[in-house]
Enzyme design. Sequence first.
Site, short mmCIF file in Angstrom:
data_model
loop_
_atom_site.label_atom_id
_atom_site.label_comp_id
_atom_site.label_asym_id
_atom_site.label_seq_id
_atom_site.Cartn_x
_atom_site.Cartn_y
_atom_site.Cartn_z
N GLU A 250 0.88 -1.17 0.00
CA GLU A 250 0.00 0.00 0.00
C GLU A 250 0.92 1.21 0.00
O GLU A 250 1.59 1.48 0.99
CB GLU A 250 -0.90 -0.07 1.25
CG GLU A 250 -2.20 0.66 1.06
CD GLU A 250 -2.08 2.10 1.52
OE1 GLU A 250 -1.68 2.94 0.68
OE2 GLU A 250 -2.37 2.37 2.69
N CYS A 284 -2.28 8.53 3.06
CA CYS A 284 -2.01 8.04 1.69
C CYS A 284 -3.20 8.28 0.79
O CYS A 284 -3.04 8.49 -0.40
CB CYS A 284 -1.58 6.59 1.71
SG CYS A 284 -2.51 5.60 2.85
N GLU A 382 3.42 12.88 -4.59
CA GLU A 382 2.78 12.88 -3.27
C GLU A 382 3.55 13.85 -2.36
O GLU A 382 4.75 13.70 -2.16
CB GLU A 382 2.80 11.47 -2.70
CG GLU A 382 2.00 11.33 -1.44
CD GLU A 382 1.87 9.88 -0.99
OE1 GLU A 382 2.88 9.16 -1.00
OE2 GLU A 382 0.76 9.48 -0.62
#
Length: 479
Positions: A250, A284, A382
């Site tokens: 993940e 996330c 990100e």
Amino acid sequence: MSTVLQLSHFIDNAWVPAASGEQFEVYDPSTEQVIALAARGTAPDVDKAVEAARRAFPAWRDAKPRDRAALLFALANALRERAADFAHWEALNSGKPLARARREILGTARYFEFYAGAADKFYGDSIPLGGDYVDFTLREPLGVTAHIVPWNFPLNMIGRSVAPALAMGNTAVVKPAEQTPITALKLAELALELGFPAGVYNVVTGYGEEAGAPLSRHADIDGITFTGSVEVGRLIMKAAAEHIHSVVLELGGKSPIIVFEDADPAHAAAETAKAIYSNSGQVCSAGSRLLVHERLKDDVLEALVARSQTLRVGPALEDPDLGPLISREQFERVQGYVETGQQEGARVILGGTRPPERARGLFFSPTILDNVRPEMRVAQEEIFGPVLSVITFQDESEALKIANGVHYGLVAGVITNDLGRALRMARGLHAGQVFINEYFAGGEETPFGGYKQSGFGREKGWEALYNYTQVKNIAIRIR
Ligand code: ADP
């Protein structure tokens, strides 16, 4: 002066110092003070933990599922009873607002409860082969599972992967993030008190390269669940290739929240604020790109700026809306992205650095970058902070193209009252989960995981049980 906690590994139901005898410092990001000294784990500690988990495995696997479930239910209840204490440590160590920490602890309890309930219900199949045979499948645990966890949801993510692993009869070795080892060890205290057998839940603390890497390449683990960066995810996969153990990854995202022209601007602004500012953007699945129809942009931004200005940024234990970022390194990274965005032509319309009333520390203001184009780094990479990139679109197909035009594919939000449009978008989006009209909709029950470089495997819900079991088919000739 508050005392500094002394933390050991938890191996085979015992508190064990690092084989090296060394410790590392653990901080409170709200004050940047040292709050704990933890065992600095290396390969010999990992070996010891994996050996303990291996020894514990046969009895745990063969226990009655209802007995495993009883322990997991007890853990869920104990967590609920001590939620205030766990939340205090989680907030102190990770910087997350106290009320949020409490919700996450209750969410962790919910994982243990949900998977306790699954322990005696995850059936195999009976497969018809005609009168000459009886055929059935067994769902067997993998064996020893490794869990390498990040700092943004320290205990909640342990619940998310360890609960289904234990429920299915695996034994676990956890490596918490070096920034946030405290609640993983507090969970060990509870497990010990409640009578979990030795070796079922083990914790080795330490740095990624020193403790995480030897765990990920250990010859005697059977599966690994990793949550963290793409770079480290790649290393985890490479390490798994050596001994062919199973992997769940993940790895984060650059998720869009897509607002169509029929949306209510106030609702869109509220959902966007939640999407990007929750946990100070260190999530996330944060909605870090606002894709807004060009006709609605001014109205949505006006409402969003007004809402963002009301948010309080401060120390975790004062229960603000946004706590500090986790570390100086992370602060500088987020600040660096704001500067990159400006160099690329984006305009900072709110925030951009620490709030004026907080001259020091790791606090970062809610930040909005306008005039972002899809190819900019701030629209592709990100950031992991409370920084929103605003991009406009003209129609559905352009929205979809921009939304899908990144390497990630974790989640996506869609705000519209047009059901057909919502469902067309949901089908077209490259994302493991789509939230329609409520960002972060779902819960412990709903499958979660990524498309593309956001990873693979699904955590949460019933789906996660497949990560921690393997199927054995048994075919019997009966005449
Ligand atoms: P972040 O950048 O958010 O800290 P990382 O991917 O670096 O994310 O860290 C997530 C988890 O992975 C942490 O527990 C960290 O210690 C661990 N980790 C970091 N590097 C490695 C590595 N080389 N091998 C295994 N685990 C690692």
